[in-house]
Structure formats: C-alpha cells, structure tokens
Write a protein that holds these residues in place. Structure first.
Motif, PDB file in Angstrom:
ATOM      1  N   VAL A  40      -5.375   4.300  -2.969  1.00  0.00           N
ATOM      2  CA  VAL A  40      -4.520   3.147  -2.036  1.00  0.00           C
ATOM      3  C   VAL A  40      -5.364   3.435  -0.941  1.00  0.00           C
ATOM      4  O   VAL A  40      -4.567   3.927  -0.143  1.00  0.00           O
ATOM      5  CB  VAL A  40      -3.866   3.272  -1.712  1.00  0.00           C
ATOM      6  N   LEU A  42      -5.123   2.145   2.613  1.00  0.00           N
ATOM      7  CA  LEU A  42      -4.317   1.448   3.782  1.00  0.00           C
ATOM      8  C   LEU A  42      -4.944   1.016   4.124  1.00  0.00           C
ATOM      9  O   LEU A  42      -5.721   1.024   5.014  1.00  0.00           O
ATOM     10  CB  LEU A  42      -2.854   1.768   3.913  1.00  0.00           C
ATOM     11  N   ALA A  62      -0.428  -2.153  -0.353  1.00  0.00           N
ATOM     12  CA  ALA A  62      -0.795  -1.194  -0.813  1.00  0.00           C
ATOM     13  C   ALA A  62      -0.349  -0.637  -2.354  1.00  0.00           C
ATOM     14  O   ALA A  62      -0.626  -0.096  -3.076  1.00  0.00           O
ATOM     15  CB  ALA A  62       0.062  -0.066  -0.013  1.00  0.00           C
ATOM     16  N   VAL A  79      -2.998   8.003  -1.306  1.00  0.00           N
ATOM     17  CA  VAL A  79      -2.403   6.981  -0.023  1.00  0.00           C
ATOM     18  C   VAL A  79      -3.555   7.735   0.745  1.00  0.00           C
ATOM     19  O   VAL A  79      -2.932   8.748   1.358  1.00  0.00           O
ATOM     20  CB  VAL A  79      -0.722   6.789   0.219  1.00  0.00           C
ATOM     21  N   ALA A 104       4.229   5.652   1.701  1.00  0.00           N
ATOM     22  CA  ALA A 104       3.670   6.646   0.326  1.00  0.00           C
ATOM     23  C   ALA A 104       5.212   7.252  -0.333  1.00  0.00           C
ATOM     24  O   ALA A 104       5.046   6.574  -2.210  1.00  0.00           O
ATOM     25  CB  ALA A 104       3.864   7.886   0.888  1.00  0.00           C
TER      26      ALA A 104
END
Length: 295
Positions: A40, A42, A62, A79, A104
């Motif tokens: 992921v 960001l 996200a 993340v 998160a």
C-alpha cells in the motif's frame, strides 16, 4: 571457517525455539506458504514536499488499495510512505508518525489481513512504534546491518538499536523484523559476499526474514543470488523484494514469500491504484508454485 560451522556457531546466539521455528513462525503470520506481501504505497503525507493538504484523500486511496489487494488474494498488506521523497535517512518527525499511525489503524479496521509497516528510508524506531500501536505483524528495514551509500547519504546498520527497542516495547513476539540485504537504490560501503551478508543479517543482526531485491523496484533478484542466500541460511525465510509481477511469479520456487508492489499497479506505474485483477492473476501464479512443491 567453513559455512556450516559458521551457521552452527551463530545459531547458538538465538533462542532454541527460534532456531527451530523461524519458518513456521513466518508461515503462521500469514496462514499460508509463500505469502504475497501486497504494498500500500501511500500518497504524500503531511510534512512531505508533495503533500496537498488533504489527509482524507490519502486515507481513502490507501483503504481502496488495501481492499483491492485483499480481494485479489494477497496474504498481507505493507503500508509504506512511498511518496514522501526526498526521504529522511531515518524519520522521527511527529507529523509522519502520526499520519502513518492513523492510516495503518484505519486500514486494520477495513482489511482483515496481516500488516507490515515500512517508513522510508530506514526509520526503524518510528516503524516499530507504529507497528506496536496499531498491532501490525512486521516491519521492513532496508538496512539492518552493514553500511550503504544511498541517495540519502550513508546509512549505517542499526541492528543493535532495533533489537533493544523492540524488546523495550515488549514486541519481541509480536512484531517481526524483515530486513533487506544488498538493498536496492544503494551500494555497499564495502562489498562482502552475499552468503556472509545473509548469515550476519539473520544470526548476528537477528532478522526474522531476509528480503532480497534487484537493483530497482522493477527488477527481481537473480536466481543465483536467491540460491546463494538459501544455501547460506536454510532455516531463515527469504522474501523476494522487487520485480514481482504476473510473469515472474514462478520465482517463488526459490523463495518463501514475495513483496508485490509495482506489478500490482495499473499499467505497472507505481503511483497508480492497485489493479485487483492483476493481483488475482499474480496470486494464482503463486498458488501454482505452492501446489507444484506439494506434488
């Protein structure tokens, strides 16, 4: 000293249960052999040069990507503050830590997958703090041992600090350390054989898994290097850290897991959203590798 003697010597330094269960513990995190660690990436976070002032927009993107990875069959989400460049060598800036924790935490509410945290470039302390707060399962560190010349300057390994801070937070059994060797976008200050790097990172640096990447995100590691690391640390999980896409899923025969980043994106462009269909096709390829090793 022969490699097998070195291996036995260094393993004395790890607890007996760790010696026996490193791969089992790795598999148990994800509930599957050869897990796919979906990225992921960001958008720019507060404090970074490209941040546009809308944290809700970053959060929505996200969660969208995390859900696409989950629906596509990924085994976990990792993340990462991918768009915060130029990166600090180590960031402890409160705005970054706050944003990473918020995002998160919200992803954990929406997606029922194991989670990892990576705060670039090598922000071990912030990553562990975020992981412990949101209940993440692992962090990725680009430089755990040795020293590398990077576009952020010289980055030194901090294994001594990482192990102690993880213990201080009470996270030894809760948050694993997945560490790169020969990290991408970098050159070692002093070149050393890859088998020595692998043993030092795992047995002296106390990494729970080793990540091996190519020189750039689109390039996978060589089979030669994967085999060399496997021979050096046969009891330690090996994760392919770059170059994973539908066409390279077969490389999982040489490793225990894979980071799936640019190959999941629409048109293979890192700043594009995750493509659920591409993720599914990659995970199907990984399934074939899992099944082929059961035959």
């Amino acid at each position: 000293m022969q490699p097998d003697i070195i291996h036995k010597k260094f393993m004395i330094n790890r607890k007996k249960e760790e010696q026996k269960n490193m791969k089992t513990s790795f598999t148990n995190i994800f509930g599957v052999e050869k897990p796919v660690l979906g990225m992921v990436h960001l958008g720019p976070l507060p404090g970074s040069p490209l941040y546009e002032g809308n944290i809700d927009q970053v959060l929505e993107a996200a969660i969208r990507d995390a859900k696409s990875l989950e629906k596509g069959g990924a085994s976990s989400v990792m993340v990462e503050n991918f768009n915060d460049y130029p990166f600090y060598p180590e960031t402890e800036e409160p705005e970054t830590v706050a944003a990473m924790t918020l995002i998160a935490h919200e992803i954990r509410r929406e997606v029922k997958l194991p989670m990892g945290i990576n705060i670039l470039r090598n922000s071990w302390k912030s990553a562990l703090a975020v992981a412990g707060t949101v209940g993440a399962d692992f962090i990725r560190l680009n430089v755990l041992t040795d020293a590398y010349v990077t576009d952020q300057g010289l980055i030194n390994g901090t294994a001594h600090l990482v192990a102690r801070y993880r213990k201080f937070l009470g996270l030894e059994k809760k948050v694993k350390i997945f560490a790169d060797i020969q990290t991408k976008h970098a050159a070692p200050l002093a070149a050393r054989p890859i088998d020595v790097l692998a043993r030092d990172t795992a047995y002296r640096g106390m990494a729970d898994a080793i990540i091996l990447a190519g020189e750039e995100s689109a390039q996978p590691p060589s089979i030669e290097n994967l085999e060399a690391v496997r021979n050096a640390v046969p009891d330690v999980p090996i994760i392919i850290g770059s170059g994973m896409k539908v066409e390279t899923a077969n490389l999982l025969k040489y490793a225990d897991g894979a980071v799936f980043g640019y190959g999941a994106k629409i048109d293979d462009i890192m700043t594009n959203p995750v493509d659920e269909d591409k993720t599914r096709r990659f995970c199907e390829g990984v399934d074939r590798e899992r099944n082929s090793q059961l035959v």
